[in-house]
Design a protein around this motif. Structure first.
Motif, PDB file in Angstrom:
ATOM      1  N   LEU A   1       0.833  -1.210   0.000  1.00 29.19           N
ATOM      2  CA  LEU A   1       0.000   0.000   0.000  1.00 29.19           C
ATOM      3  C   LEU A   1       0.864   1.255   0.000  1.00 29.19           C
ATOM      4  O   LEU A   1       0.585   2.214  -0.714  1.00 29.19           O
ATOM      5  N   ARG A   2       1.916   1.229   0.788  1.00 30.56           N
ATOM      6  CA  ARG A   2       2.819   2.385   0.838  1.00 30.56           C
ATOM      7  C   ARG A   2       3.657   2.481  -0.430  1.00 30.56           C
ATOM      8  O   ARG A   2       3.973   3.570  -0.886  1.00 30.56           O
TER       9      ARG A   2
ATOM     10  N   LEU B   1       2.844   1.798  -3.462  1.00 33.66           N
ATOM     11  CA  LEU B   1       2.076   2.384  -4.569  1.00 33.66           C
ATOM     12  C   LEU B   1       1.781   3.868  -4.366  1.00 33.66           C
ATOM     13  O   LEU B   1       1.458   4.559  -5.318  1.00 33.66           O
ATOM     14  N   SER B   2       1.883   4.348  -3.146  1.00 33.30           N
ATOM     15  CA  SER B   2       1.532   5.741  -2.892  1.00 33.30           C
ATOM     16  C   SER B   2       2.724   6.622  -2.519  1.00 33.30           C
ATOM     17  O   SER B   2       2.541   7.806  -2.259  1.00 33.30           O
ATOM     18  N   THR B   3       3.922   6.064  -2.496  1.00 35.89           N
ATOM     19  CA  THR B   3       5.090   6.834  -2.075  1.00 35.89           C
ATOM     20  C   THR B   3       6.055   7.038  -3.231  1.00 35.89           C
ATOM     21  O   THR B   3       6.380   6.103  -3.939  1.00 35.89           O
ATOM     22  N   LYS B   4       6.470   8.283  -3.410  1.00 30.97           N
ATOM     23  CA  LYS B   4       7.525   8.603  -4.378  1.00 30.97           C
ATOM     24  C   LYS B   4       8.391   9.661  -3.743  1.00 30.97           C
ATOM     25  O   LYS B   4       7.867  10.613  -3.185  1.00 30.97           O
TER      26      LYS B   4
ATOM     27  N   GLN C   1      -0.740  -5.494  -6.879  1.00 31.71           N
ATOM     28  CA  GLN C   1      -0.546  -4.066  -7.143  1.00 31.71           C
ATOM     29  C   GLN C   1      -1.573  -3.564  -8.161  1.00 31.71           C
ATOM     30  O   GLN C   1      -2.118  -2.477  -8.004  1.00 31.71           O
TER      31      GLN C   1
ATOM     32  N   LYS D   1      -4.371  -0.664  -7.453  1.00 33.92           N
ATOM     33  CA  LYS D   1      -4.484   0.519  -8.318  1.00 33.92           C
ATOM     34  C   LYS D   1      -5.884   0.660  -8.882  1.00 33.92           C
ATOM     35  O   LYS D   1      -6.447   1.751  -8.895  1.00 33.92           O
TER      36      LYS D   1
ATOM     37  N   LYS E   1      -8.265   1.823  -6.184  1.00 38.03           N
ATOM     38  CA  LYS E   1      -8.104   3.253  -5.896  1.00 38.03           C
ATOM     39  C   LYS E   1      -8.775   4.096  -6.970  1.00 38.03           C
ATOM     40  O   LYS E   1      -9.419   5.102  -6.672  1.00 38.03           O
TER      41      LYS E   1
ATOM     42  N   ASN F   1     -11.933   6.557  -6.341  1.00 34.68           N
ATOM     43  CA  ASN F   1     -11.849   7.979  -6.696  1.00 34.68           C
ATOM     44  C   ASN F   1     -12.984   8.375  -7.642  1.00 34.68           C
ATOM     45  O   ASN F   1     -13.465   9.498  -7.592  1.00 34.68           O
TER      46      ASN F   1
END
Length: 135
Positions: free
Chosen positions: A50-51, A53-56, A121, A125, A128, A132
């Motif tokens: 989860l992290r 896919l959302s962290t850059k 993954q 995605k 999400k 949204n």
């Protein structure tokens, strides 16, 4: 030669001339199968995915993986883990393409583990995106 694989050393001589020498960095030992499976086991956890896919950028997460590996008795740098994950992804892609060519499941030992990670993954995605769209 790639600059990241070279150590630069400079010295001054008695007559004040600069001498620059280069020393190639030594290769680190390859990841063995047990170490790679441990890395994948740590990487595939729901919390990490989860992290991921959302962290850059991913540097902080790779550092966490390095720490977890260290706790498991494997000493690696962030650069080594980053490169190993990149190489695993590349190997997965090559093996995935070979399925389409000959129709057989690859015998590569990490394929099934990586296939599960990348399928999850994809699901995360798409969930999400769905969430949204409906908010």
């Amino acid at each position: 030669m790639d600059d990241s694989r070279i150590t630069w050393i400079s010295q001054r001589t008695n007559d004040n001339k600069m001498i620059i020498t280069t020393i190639p960095k030594k290769r680190t030992p390859n990841f063995d199968a047990a170490e790679t499976f441990k890395l994948l086991e740590l990487w595939e956890t729901d919390h990490m995915q989860l992290r991921w896919l959302s962290t850059k950028p991913k540097t902080s997460l790779i550092k966490e993986l390095v720490e977890y590996l260290k706790l498991s008795g494997y000493k690696r740098t962030t650069e080594e883990v980053k490169n190993r994950l990149k190489n695993l992804r590349c190997g997965y892609t090559i093996n995935k393409k070979s399925i389409h060519l000959d129709g057989q499941t690859p015998r590569w030992p990490f394929y099934n583990k990586l296939d599960g990670i990348f399928k999850r993954q994809k699901l995360i995605k798409s969930y999400k995106r769905y969430r949204n769209c409906n908010n």
